[in-house]
Design a protein around this motif. Structure first.
Motif, PDB file in Angstrom:
ATOM      1  N   ASP A 172       2.391  14.885 -13.539  1.00 55.97           N
ATOM      2  CA  ASP A 172       1.102  15.466 -13.966  1.00 55.97           C
ATOM      3  C   ASP A 172       1.012  17.001 -13.853  1.00 55.97           C
ATOM      4  N   TYR A 173       1.241  17.347 -12.437  1.00 56.63           N
ATOM      5  CA  TYR A 173       1.153  18.629 -12.006  1.00 56.63           C
ATOM      6  C   TYR A 173       2.390  19.589 -12.589  1.00 56.63           C
ATOM      7  N   ASN A 211       1.396   9.109  -5.938  1.00 56.12           N
ATOM      8  CA  ASN A 211       1.915  10.393  -5.861  1.00 56.12           C
ATOM      9  C   ASN A 211       2.808  11.035  -6.788  1.00 56.12           C
ATOM     10  N   ALA A 212       3.802   9.855  -6.922  1.00 57.53           N
ATOM     11  CA  ALA A 212       4.674  10.452  -8.120  1.00 57.53           C
ATOM     12  C   ALA A 212       4.099  10.918  -9.484  1.00 57.53           C
ATOM     13  N   GLY A 258       0.972  -1.185   0.284  1.00 61.03           N
ATOM     14  CA  GLY A 258      -0.017   0.014   0.003  1.00 61.03           C
ATOM     15  C   GLY A 258       0.885   1.090  -0.291  1.00 61.03           C
ATOM     16  N   LEU A 259       1.880   1.359   0.950  1.00 61.80           N
ATOM     17  CA  LEU A 259       2.752   2.334   0.860  1.00 61.80           C
ATOM     18  C   LEU A 259       3.267   2.450  -0.651  1.00 61.80           C
ATOM     19  N   VAL A 260       3.813   1.691  -1.192  1.00 64.47           N
ATOM     20  CA  VAL A 260       4.612   1.808  -2.486  1.00 64.47           C
ATOM     21  C   VAL A 260       3.477   2.321  -3.331  1.00 64.47           C
TER      22      VAL A 260
END
Length: 137
Positions: A56-57, A50-51, A42-44
């Motif tokens: 995209d941002y 997020n990356a 889940g963390l990965v």
């Protein structure tokens, strides 16, 4: 006296033997490894998500920056074009190219007329009327 009524202890019954497999607890290590593995997975996945969103941002912010630069360039070109289309600049450019206004064939807009009339010796555009004088007589 009669004896008190109550549970009568009978001969001792042997304790039934429980199989050895049932007596032992289930091993905790596989369960802990499963939980830790799920948490790490889940963390990965959150870090990867997020990356991707951050990438995209940054791409979107670059595109916004490019759009603003293009808009500014377009506005500057429109401004230069509007300055070049001003009557004084056009007249100067025409004079630099050797062109002169032909006031004898200029179109005069007369209110109430169907279309412009061609100006002749009798009629000239407003502000360009011929004034009789020593040179023009």
């Amino acid at each position: 006296m009669p004896a008190a009524a109550g549970p009568v202890a009978g001969p001792a019954t042997p304790v039934q033997a429980v199989p050895a497999a049932r007596r032992r607890r289930a091993p905790r290590a596989p369960f802990l490894l499963l939980v830790v593995g799920l948490l790490c997975g889940g963390l990965v996945s959150l870090l990867l998500l997020n990356a991707v969103l951050a990438k995209d941002y940054f791409r979107a912010s670059e595109l916004r920056k490019d759009i603003n630069e293009l808009r500014l360039a377009r506005e500057q070109k429109e401004s230069v074009n509007m300055r070049l289309e001003m009557p004084g600049v056009l007249a100067r450019n025409d004079e630099n190219q050797g062109q002169q206004p032909d006031w004898d064939t200029a179109r005069v807009i007369i209110p109430g007329a169907s279309s412009g009339e061609v100006a002749g010796d009798t009629r000239a555009p407003a502000g360009r009327e011929r004034v009789p004088g020593p040179a023009g007589e």
